[in-house]
Scaffold this motif. Sequence first.
Motif, PDB file in Angstrom:
ATOM      1  N   ASP A 150       0.719  -1.035  -0.194  1.00  0.00           N
ATOM      2  CA  ASP A 150      -0.078  -0.027  -0.036  1.00  0.00           C
ATOM      3  C   ASP A 150       0.788   1.364  -0.211  1.00  0.00           C
ATOM      4  N   LEU A 151       0.162   2.232  -0.305  1.00  0.00           N
ATOM      5  CA  LEU A 151       0.673   3.683  -0.366  1.00  0.00           C
ATOM      6  C   LEU A 151       0.364   4.212   1.041  1.00  0.00           C
ATOM      7  N   HIS A 152       1.194   4.713   2.005  1.00  0.00           N
ATOM      8  CA  HIS A 152       0.781   5.055   3.311  1.00  0.00           C
ATOM      9  C   HIS A 152       1.124   6.695   3.212  1.00  0.00           C
ATOM     10  N   MET A 153      -0.148   7.296   3.823  1.00  0.00           N
ATOM     11  CA  MET A 153       0.018   8.771   3.851  1.00  0.00           C
ATOM     12  C   MET A 153      -0.164   9.201   5.187  1.00  0.00           C
ATOM     13  N   ILE A 154       0.924   9.889   5.937  1.00  0.00           N
ATOM     14  CA  ILE A 154       0.853  10.262   7.212  1.00  0.00           C
ATOM     15  C   ILE A 154       0.121  11.408   7.622  1.00  0.00           C
ATOM     16  N   VAL A 155      -1.181  11.242   8.235  1.00  0.00           N
ATOM     17  CA  VAL A 155      -1.986  11.917   8.600  1.00  0.00           C
ATOM     18  C   VAL A 155      -1.537  13.024   9.863  1.00  0.00           C
ATOM     19  N   ALA A 156      -0.874  12.140  10.854  1.00  0.00           N
ATOM     20  CA  ALA A 156      -0.548  12.726  12.147  1.00  0.00           C
ATOM     21  C   ALA A 156       0.701  11.871  12.534  1.00  0.00           C
ATOM     22  N   GLY A 157       1.500  12.385  13.308  1.00  0.00           N
ATOM     23  CA  GLY A 157       2.832  11.713  13.778  1.00  0.00           C
ATOM     24  C   GLY A 157       3.989  11.882  13.168  1.00  0.00           C
ATOM     25  N   ALA A 158       4.842  11.038  13.276  1.00  0.00           N
ATOM     26  CA  ALA A 158       6.161  11.058  12.535  1.00  0.00           C
ATOM     27  C   ALA A 158       6.996   9.497  12.473  1.00  0.00           C
ATOM     28  N   VAL A 159       7.556   9.436  11.352  1.00  0.00           N
ATOM     29  CA  VAL A 159       8.310   7.739  11.329  1.00  0.00           C
ATOM     30  C   VAL A 159       9.533   8.051  10.721  1.00  0.00           C
TER      31      VAL A 159
ATOM     32  N   ALA B  16       4.010  14.500   9.482  1.00  0.00           N
ATOM     33  CA  ALA B  16       2.677  14.465   8.945  1.00  0.00           C
ATOM     34  C   ALA B  16       2.613  15.332   7.704  1.00  0.00           C
ATOM     35  N   GLY B  17       1.962  14.931   6.963  1.00  0.00           N
ATOM     36  CA  GLY B  17       1.419  15.321   5.414  1.00  0.00           C
ATOM     37  C   GLY B  17       2.566  14.884   4.569  1.00  0.00           C
ATOM     38  N   THR B  18       3.302  14.071   4.883  1.00  0.00           N
ATOM     39  CA  THR B  18       4.261  13.448   3.900  1.00  0.00           C
ATOM     40  C   THR B  18       3.670  11.922   3.524  1.00  0.00           C
ATOM     41  N   SER B  19       4.436  10.947   2.785  1.00  0.00           N
ATOM     42  CA  SER B  19       3.848   9.507   2.467  1.00  0.00           C
ATOM     43  C   SER B  19       5.007   8.669   2.366  1.00  0.00           C
ATOM     44  N   PHE B  20       4.721   7.530   2.213  1.00  0.00           N
ATOM     45  CA  PHE B  20       5.658   6.378   1.817  1.00  0.00           C
ATOM     46  C   PHE B  20       4.999   5.224   1.315  1.00  0.00           C
ATOM     47  N   GLY B  21       5.951   4.388   0.711  1.00  0.00           N
ATOM     48  CA  GLY B  21       5.542   3.219   0.090  1.00  0.00           C
ATOM     49  C   GLY B  21       5.199   3.456  -1.451  1.00  0.00           C
ATOM     50  N   GLU B  22       5.558   4.421  -2.074  1.00  0.00           N
ATOM     51  CA  GLU B  22       5.307   4.635  -3.340  1.00  0.00           C
ATOM     52  C   GLU B  22       5.794   3.801  -4.357  1.00  0.00           C
ATOM     53  N   MET B  23       7.248   3.070  -4.095  1.00  0.00           N
ATOM     54  CA  MET B  23       7.822   2.209  -4.983  1.00  0.00           C
ATOM     55  C   MET B  23       7.142   1.093  -4.884  1.00  0.00           C
ATOM     56  N   ALA B  24       6.883   0.166  -3.698  1.00  0.00           N
ATOM     57  CA  ALA B  24       6.196  -0.845  -3.766  1.00  0.00           C
ATOM     58  C   ALA B  24       4.819  -0.955  -4.413  1.00  0.00           C
TER      59      ALA B  24
ATOM     60  N   ILE C 288       3.758   0.874  -6.820  1.00  0.00           N
ATOM     61  CA  ILE C 288       3.777   0.984  -8.156  1.00  0.00           C
ATOM     62  C   ILE C 288       4.462  -0.228  -8.889  1.00  0.00           C
ATOM     63  N   ASP C 289       5.591  -0.745  -8.306  1.00  0.00           N
ATOM     64  CA  ASP C 289       6.051  -1.838  -8.864  1.00  0.00           C
ATOM     65  C   ASP C 289       5.779  -3.291  -8.515  1.00  0.00           C
ATOM     66  N   GLY C 290       5.336  -3.432  -7.283  1.00  0.00           N
ATOM     67  CA  GLY C 290       4.539  -4.591  -6.843  1.00  0.00           C
ATOM     68  C   GLY C 290       5.632  -5.667  -6.200  1.00  0.00           C
TER      69      GLY C 290
ATOM     70  N   ARG D  87      -2.748   3.474  -8.471  1.00  0.00           N
ATOM     71  CA  ARG D  87      -2.506   3.761  -9.620  1.00  0.00           C
ATOM     72  C   ARG D  87      -3.497   4.429 -10.354  1.00  0.00           C
ATOM     73  N   THR D  88      -4.786   4.065 -10.056  1.00  0.00           N
ATOM     74  CA  THR D  88      -6.033   4.901 -10.619  1.00  0.00           C
ATOM     75  C   THR D  88      -6.039   6.232 -10.414  1.00  0.00           C
ATOM     76  N   LEU D  89      -5.645   6.568  -9.165  1.00  0.00           N
ATOM     77  CA  LEU D  89      -5.359   8.002  -8.947  1.00  0.00           C
ATOM     78  C   LEU D  89      -4.344   8.663  -9.494  1.00  0.00           C
ATOM     79  N   LEU D  90      -3.126   7.827  -9.944  1.00  0.00           N
ATOM     80  CA  LEU D  90      -2.122   8.521 -10.666  1.00  0.00           C
ATOM     81  C   LEU D  90      -2.719   8.578 -11.997  1.00  0.00           C
ATOM     82  N   GLN D  91      -3.469   7.861 -12.622  1.00  0.00           N
ATOM     83  CA  GLN D  91      -4.075   8.222 -13.970  1.00  0.00           C
ATOM     84  C   GLN D  91      -5.142   9.046 -14.026  1.00  0.00           C
ATOM     85  N   GLN D  92      -5.662   9.273 -13.103  1.00  0.00           N
ATOM     86  CA  GLN D  92      -6.765  10.420 -13.019  1.00  0.00           C
ATOM     87  C   GLN D  92      -6.387  11.762 -12.761  1.00  0.00           C
ATOM     88  N   GLU D  93      -5.476  11.829 -11.766  1.00  0.00           N
ATOM     89  CA  GLU D  93      -4.998  13.333 -11.348  1.00  0.00           C
ATOM     90  C   GLU D  93      -3.499  13.620 -11.572  1.00  0.00           C
ATOM     91  N   TRP D  94      -3.326  13.962 -12.910  1.00  0.00           N
ATOM     92  CA  TRP D  94      -1.957  14.568 -13.260  1.00  0.00           C
ATOM     93  C   TRP D  94      -1.104  15.348 -12.181  1.00  0.00           C
TER      94      TRP D  94
END
Length: 235
Positions: free
Chosen positions: A53-62, A81-89, A91-93, A117-124
């Motif tokens: 999964d793509l994980h978005m940090i709504v609160a906290g820190a990692v 908070a406000g950043t994300s992680f897990g994009e690579m996995a 995308i490429d599985g 991936r649907t979000l990436l296709q729909q929102e440039w």
Amino acid sequence: MPKPTQPSSLGLRSVLLLRGLSPQRLDDISRQCAWRRFEAGQTLIAREQGDRDLHMIVAGAVRVTSYSPGGRETSFRELQAGTSFGEMAAIDGRPRSADVIALRPGLLASLSPANFRTLLQQEWTVNERVLLQLTELARGLIDRVVDLSTLSVQQRVCLELVRLAQGAGGAGNEVRIAPAPKHADLAHLVSSYREQVTRELSALAKAGVLARQDGALVVRDLDRLKHMASRQVAH
């Protein structure tokens, strides 16, 4: 395991990847997400695990980190908070390439690979931000490899302190870093051992470059610290 919670688009408004999307679009995305609370010290992602999964940090820190077979930890970056992680996995599985440990309690909104991936296709705009984020990550890792390959422990400690000082802001040649970084955390960031980092910090304090003050680390001479990070050190 993280505790599930109810979806809310309010939390997604602060996520950089989604900034500027309409409230209705955020509502749609929030319903697609799995929402989970986490505690400090909790492992959110383990290297080689099946999570994609793509994980978005709504609160906290990692902290994004990795462990050698001998148990030595190397930290790559800390995310707020406000950043994300897990994009690579997502995308490429492929399996995760690092561990992610919670530094402070918080909340994650996780999007499945298919929905991401649907979000990436729909929102440039989201697609472009992911491309820029991955490019920045690649450049940062290249710099990190060069640092580890060419700089001494002393130089790497000085360079990391310069980065922390610049991130702390402030004007002039004296900068206050609060709270003071833990020696073990610095060791993870510079791929060294806590004892080595402690020795280097003590040497910098004796040289008048650093000082401890009310729980903060004060860089008294930022220009000199920059010079020490860049100069050749005799071995």
